[in-house]
Enzyme design. Sequence first.
Site, PDB file in Angstrom:
ATOM      1  N   HIS A  94       0.830  -1.204   0.000  1.00 60.86           N
ATOM      2  CA  HIS A  94       0.000   0.000   0.000  1.00 60.86           C
ATOM      3  C   HIS A  94       0.866   1.257   0.000  1.00 60.86           C
ATOM      4  O   HIS A  94       2.033   1.214   0.402  1.00 60.86           O
ATOM      5  CB  HIS A  94      -0.876   0.051   1.252  1.00 60.86           C
ATOM      6  CG  HIS A  94      -1.997  -0.929   1.279  1.00 60.86           C
ATOM      7  ND1 HIS A  94      -2.295  -1.693   2.399  1.00 60.86           N
ATOM      8  CD2 HIS A  94      -2.926  -1.253   0.340  1.00 60.86           C
ATOM      9  CE1 HIS A  94      -3.342  -2.454   2.141  1.00 60.86           C
ATOM     10  NE2 HIS A  94      -3.740  -2.214   0.907  1.00 60.86           N
TER      11      HIS A  94
ATOM     12  N   CYS B  38      -3.014   0.375   9.748  1.00 65.36           N
ATOM     13  CA  CYS B  38      -4.075  -0.492   9.229  1.00 65.36           C
ATOM     14  C   CYS B  38      -4.963  -1.086  10.309  1.00 65.36           C
ATOM     15  O   CYS B  38      -6.050  -1.582  10.018  1.00 65.36           O
ATOM     16  CB  CYS B  38      -3.502  -1.590   8.354  1.00 65.36           C
ATOM     17  SG  CYS B  38      -2.157  -2.488   9.079  1.00 65.36           S
TER      18      CYS B  38
END
Length: 261
Positions: A161, A248
């Site tokens: 990411h 996250c």
Amino acid sequence: MPMIAITRDVSPSLAACELSFVERAPIDLARAVEQHRAYRAALAALGCEVHDLPAQPDFPDAVFVEDVAIVVDELAVMTRPGAASRRDEGASVAPLLARWRTLHAIEAPATLDGGDVLRIGRRVYVGESARTNADGIAQLRAILAPHGYTVHGVPIHGCLHLKSAVTALADDAVLLQPAWVDRDAFAGYRIVEVDPTEEHAANVLRIGDRVVSPACFPRTHARIRAAGIDVVAVDVSELQKAEGAVTCCSVVFEQGSGSRA
């Protein structure tokens, strides 16, 4: 302004998580649960009102709740994760998030992971990754533009990411892994590079004027502190084996003007 943090307990099936850039290794589930508990405690100690959702045994990656929602001051966007196995995770997050924000949604065929979305003020950077496609970026831009946000696609390589490669330290500073993202995309900010020996250290979670960071990156912590920013170190070693880190595991936002509470 009160900060809200939405988290989710560790799934008992965590060992079956999706992996892209990390080799699969045995995960100590009990230790992962304890580390997640300590992570939540750290958020609370930093002033967050923590709302913890129950574990989802059928969704190994559900502890990584950031990927299913993006929150700005005025609204929230339920994403459509790039991994098909994760697309039902958001169903239980949406009703909780709706307490504070009006909800929008990314629609097929778009894909968008929250871990690819880095917001700094009114600028929103979105990773062009295997999990987020051009349609996802375009839909997010259309949702946010009426509220004065600009959305910028950023190529990444070698990581899952965008926030694996760069995160915010302050309104004017970012922490960056130059091997995975081009410095020029963030030329308007003070750039602190991770220590070369700590490849995965760029993922930190900003809470006010401090950042939360995995405890295993002391050399990068020294660089952050040298830039005038305090670091709260937390041990998330078992969650890191599941290709997770500190951003996250939560959706953090100000209760703010968009509040419906």
